[in-house]
Structures are given as structure tokens and as C-alpha cells.
Design a protein around this motif. Sequence first.
Motif, mmCIF file in Angstrom:
data_model
loop_
_atom_site.group_PDB
_atom_site.id
_atom_site.type_symbol
_atom_site.label_atom_id
_atom_site.label_comp_id
_atom_site.label_asym_id
_atom_site.label_seq_id
_atom_site.Cartn_x
_atom_site.Cartn_y
_atom_site.Cartn_z
ATOM 1 N N THR A 37 0.842 -1.208 0.000
ATOM 2 C CA THR A 37 0.000 0.000 0.000
ATOM 3 C C THR A 37 0.871 1.248 0.000
ATOM 4 O OG1 THR A 37 -1.756 -1.165 1.195
ATOM 5 C CG2 THR A 37 -1.813 1.239 1.240
ATOM 6 N N LEU A 38 1.928 1.219 0.808
ATOM 7 C CA LEU A 38 2.860 2.352 0.857
ATOM 8 C C LEU A 38 3.566 2.536 -0.490
ATOM 9 C CD1 LEU A 38 3.930 4.482 2.842
ATOM 10 C CD2 LEU A 38 5.796 2.915 3.384
ATOM 11 N N ALA A 39 3.972 1.416 -1.106
ATOM 12 C CA ALA A 39 4.618 1.472 -2.421
ATOM 13 C C ALA A 39 3.656 2.014 -3.478
ATOM 14 C CB ALA A 39 5.112 0.086 -2.825
ATOM 15 N N LEU A 40 2.370 1.675 -3.340
ATOM 16 C CA LEU A 40 1.352 2.176 -4.275
ATOM 17 C C LEU A 40 1.202 3.685 -4.146
ATOM 18 C CD1 LEU A 40 -1.007 1.740 -6.275
ATOM 19 C CD2 LEU A 40 -2.467 1.287 -4.292
ATOM 20 N N VAL A 41 1.148 4.183 -2.905
ATOM 21 C CA VAL A 41 1.041 5.630 -2.668
ATOM 22 C C VAL A 41 2.256 6.352 -3.254
ATOM 23 C CG1 VAL A 41 1.024 7.418 -0.881
ATOM 24 C CG2 VAL A 41 -0.391 5.373 -0.621
ATOM 25 N N LYS A 42 3.444 5.802 -3.024
ATOM 26 C CA LYS A 42 4.676 6.409 -3.531
ATOM 27 C C LYS A 42 4.681 6.454 -5.064
ATOM 28 C CE LYS A 42 9.664 5.815 -3.815
ATOM 29 N NZ LYS A 42 9.593 5.879 -5.279
ATOM 30 N N ALA A 43 4.278 5.345 -5.699
ATOM 31 C CA ALA A 43 4.264 5.298 -7.162
ATOM 32 C C ALA A 43 3.283 6.323 -7.733
ATOM 33 C CB ALA A 43 3.891 3.893 -7.641
ATOM 34 N N GLY A 44 2.128 6.471 -7.080
ATOM 35 C CA GLY A 44 1.158 7.464 -7.523
ATOM 36 C C GLY A 44 1.712 8.877 -7.421
ATOM 37 N N MET A 45 2.427 9.139 -6.335
ATOM 38 C CA MET A 45 3.045 10.457 -6.160
ATOM 39 C C MET A 45 4.136 10.700 -7.201
ATOM 40 S SD MET A 45 3.343 11.034 -2.066
ATOM 41 C CE MET A 45 1.934 11.681 -1.178
ATOM 42 N N ASP A 46 4.900 9.659 -7.514
ATOM 43 C CA ASP A 46 5.961 9.798 -8.514
ATOM 44 C C ASP A 46 5.400 10.125 -9.898
ATOM 45 O OD1 ASP A 46 8.048 9.448 -6.772
ATOM 46 O OD2 ASP A 46 8.246 7.295 -7.111
ATOM 47 N N ILE A 47 4.207 9.622 -10.190
ATOM 48 C CA ILE A 47 3.569 9.960 -11.468
ATOM 49 C C ILE A 47 3.298 11.468 -11.531
ATOM 50 C CG2 ILE A 47 1.489 9.674 -12.875
ATOM 51 C CD1 ILE A 47 1.328 6.792 -11.828
ATOM 52 N N VAL A 48 2.795 12.012 -10.425
ATOM 53 C CA VAL A 48 2.523 13.455 -10.363
ATOM 54 C C VAL A 48 3.826 14.248 -10.513
ATOM 55 C CG1 VAL A 48 1.613 15.334 -8.943
ATOM 56 C CG2 VAL A 48 0.494 13.096 -8.915
ATOM 57 N N VAL A 49 4.891 13.774 -9.851
ATOM 58 C CA VAL A 49 6.198 14.442 -9.952
ATOM 59 C C VAL A 49 6.686 14.437 -11.402
ATOM 60 C CG1 VAL A 49 8.623 14.352 -9.250
ATOM 61 C CG2 VAL A 49 6.839 13.915 -7.574
ATOM 62 N N ALA A 50 6.544 13.286 -12.076
ATOM 63 C CA ALA A 50 6.977 13.185 -13.471
ATOM 64 C C ALA A 50 6.181 14.139 -14.361
ATOM 65 C CB ALA A 50 6.823 11.744 -13.963
ATOM 66 N N VAL A 51 4.871 14.222 -14.118
ATOM 67 C CA VAL A 51 4.030 15.157 -14.879
ATOM 68 C C VAL A 51 4.507 16.593 -14.673
ATOM 69 C CG1 VAL A 51 1.700 16.146 -15.036
ATOM 70 C CG2 VAL A 51 1.991 13.667 -14.925
ATOM 71 N N GLY A 52 4.892 16.905 -13.431
ATOM 72 C CA GLY A 52 5.393 18.248 -13.130
ATOM 73 C C GLY A 52 6.721 18.536 -13.797
ATOM 74 N N LEU A 53 7.638 17.577 -13.752
ATOM 75 C CA LEU A 53 8.962 17.775 -14.357
ATOM 76 C C LEU A 53 8.868 17.896 -15.875
ATOM 77 C CD1 LEU A 53 11.102 15.263 -12.251
ATOM 78 C CD2 LEU A 53 11.016 17.756 -12.023
ATOM 79 N N LEU A 54 7.920 17.171 -16.468
ATOM 80 C CA LEU A 54 7.729 17.234 -17.920
ATOM 81 C C LEU A 54 6.849 18.408 -18.334
ATOM 82 C CD1 LEU A 54 7.216 13.414 -18.535
ATOM 83 C CD2 LEU A 54 9.006 14.804 -19.578
ATOM 84 N N GLN A 55 6.270 19.088 -17.353
ATOM 85 C CA GLN A 55 5.388 20.239 -17.593
ATOM 86 C C GLN A 55 4.225 19.861 -18.518
ATOM 87 O OE1 GLN A 55 8.056 23.366 -18.947
ATOM 88 N NE2 GLN A 55 8.475 24.013 -16.844
ATOM 89 N N LEU A 56 3.615 18.719 -18.226
ATOM 90 C CA LEU A 56 2.472 18.262 -19.024
ATOM 91 C C LEU A 56 1.190 18.977 -18.610
ATOM 92 C CD1 LEU A 56 3.197 14.406 -19.094
ATOM 93 C CD2 LEU A 56 3.796 16.129 -20.806
ATOM 94 N N ALA A 57 1.144 19.462 -17.368
ATOM 95 C CA ALA A 57 -0.012 20.230 -16.890
ATOM 96 C C ALA A 57 0.506 21.373 -16.019
ATOM 97 C CB ALA A 57 -0.967 19.335 -16.107
ATOM 98 N N PRO A 58 1.173 22.359 -16.641
ATOM 99 C CA PRO A 58 1.880 23.398 -15.866
ATOM 100 C C PRO A 58 0.982 24.255 -14.981
ATOM 101 C CG PRO A 58 1.794 23.953 -18.206
ATOM 102 C CD PRO A 58 1.318 22.551 -18.094
ATOM 103 N N LYS A 59 -0.300 24.407 -15.344
ATOM 104 C CA LYS A 59 -1.194 25.240 -14.538
ATOM 105 C C LYS A 59 -1.640 24.526 -13.263
ATOM 106 C CE LYS A 59 -2.994 28.092 -18.323
ATOM 107 N NZ LYS A 59 -4.199 28.542 -19.054
ATOM 108 N N LYS A 60 -1.774 23.199 -13.344
ATOM 109 C CA LYS A 60 -2.233 22.433 -12.176
ATOM 110 C C LYS A 60 -1.056 21.887 -11.373
ATOM 111 C CE LYS A 60 -6.715 21.075 -14.096
ATOM 112 N NZ LYS A 60 -7.613 19.942 -14.457
#
Length: 235
Positions: free
Chosen positions: A181-204
Motif C-alpha cells: 500500500t505504501l509502495a502504491l502511494v509512492k508510485a502514484g506520487m511519482d507519477i505526479v512528480v513526473a508530470v510536473g517535471l515534464l510540464q504536461l499540466a503546468p497550470k495544475k
Amino acid sequence: MSTLDVTRAELALIVLYLNKAEARDKICRAIQYGSKFLSNGQPGTAQNVDKSTSLARKVFRLFKFVNDLHGLISPVPQGTPLPLVLLGKSKNALLSTFLFLDQIVWLHRSGIYKNKERAELLGRISLFCWMGSSVCTTLVELGELGRLSVSMKKLEKNLKDSDKYKNEEYRAKLQKSNERTLALVKAGMDIVVAVGLLQLAPKKVTPRVTGAFGFVSSLISCYQLLPSPPKSKTP
């Protein structure tokens, strides 16, 4: 056990923890994303710490892609469903590619590799690979949690006349469920981090959001790497 013995044992665990290159990398990662959260993408001391720590972390990851190459060709536990096997191997392949391409980015930032445009392109591709591996990890953990839930329910039926928390097999499955469960939470957060680093949704997903998710994800990684405390001996 005396206070000195307890202190010595605790210091030994800290030394064991800090001797791991992976642990030092995750501590630096927490500093990096904490700085990103504070800077919110604006020039200043926090952004300088973010950039310098990001570059320093790449040294810890040199040749780390070999780990996931080994996982890619390693056999899987018997009874693992084919979809989970394919997702797990895809994760290994994507993560290994990310780590390999990340070394080229490090070579460019160190001034060894001169082709800036290609280095930036490879850096972006590497981040997409990391995001893909995080998606695969999320799906694998969801699948494994489902399998664990089914096996735990079967075990509960067999233990209906006794305290399930006193059963060693049930406690082991429960601990495994918590870890996944902890690994699942971490992986979900990493997806958001990747989206941020790639600037796929810069406003959100702003630099501050990226920093916050990355910081918490790093703390989870640090926790996952903690060594198990020595078991106390019963008289």
C-alpha cells in the motif's frame, strides 16, 4: 541492556543506513524537492540548492541501470499472473532505460557531452520512461494487493475460531499488504512528480506541487530503506 548499549546499537543502525548509496540518494532527493517546493520555480537560493542537488544525485545513480536489467532477466515467482509479469518486466525495462539515459544528461551537465539539444531530448525521454515505470509499478501494486486481499480473506475463514492477529502467516500477509500500500502511494506520487517535471499540466502541477509530492515521496523512500532493528532475544 544499558543506555550506552542502546545508543551504540542505534548509532550502528544509522551508520548501516547511511552506508547505503540508495539511502544517501533519497536523502538528497528529499532536499532537492523540498528546495523545489520552497522556490516554486523562482530564482534564488532554494532553486540553486534544487539544481545543485539534482546534479549531485546523478553520481549516486551511475551504472544503477544494471540493477533493473538484472531484474528484467530474472525469473518471477511461480503462480504470478501473466499480466503482472509483463507489467513488472515493463517497469524494469523502462526504469533501466531512464537510469541509462540519465547518465547522458549527467555527462552533459558536467560539460563532457557537448550536444545540448540531444541531451535535453534524451533527458525528456528519460523522464517519460520514469513516468511509465511508475505507472507500471502502480498497476503491479494494485494487482498484488488484490491477490493478497483474496488470500487473507481465505485465511480469515480458516481462522474464524481464533485470533487472526496471533497467526504468524496472517501477520506476515498483513505486513506485506501495508508495504505494498505504501509502495502504491509512492508510485502514484511519482507519477505526479513526473508530470510536473515534464510540464504536461503546468497550470495544475506547478513547481510547488511537484516539490511537495516529490518531498513526501522521498520521505517514503527513506522510510522503506530503514534497516530492520535487531530482534530482542527472549530469555
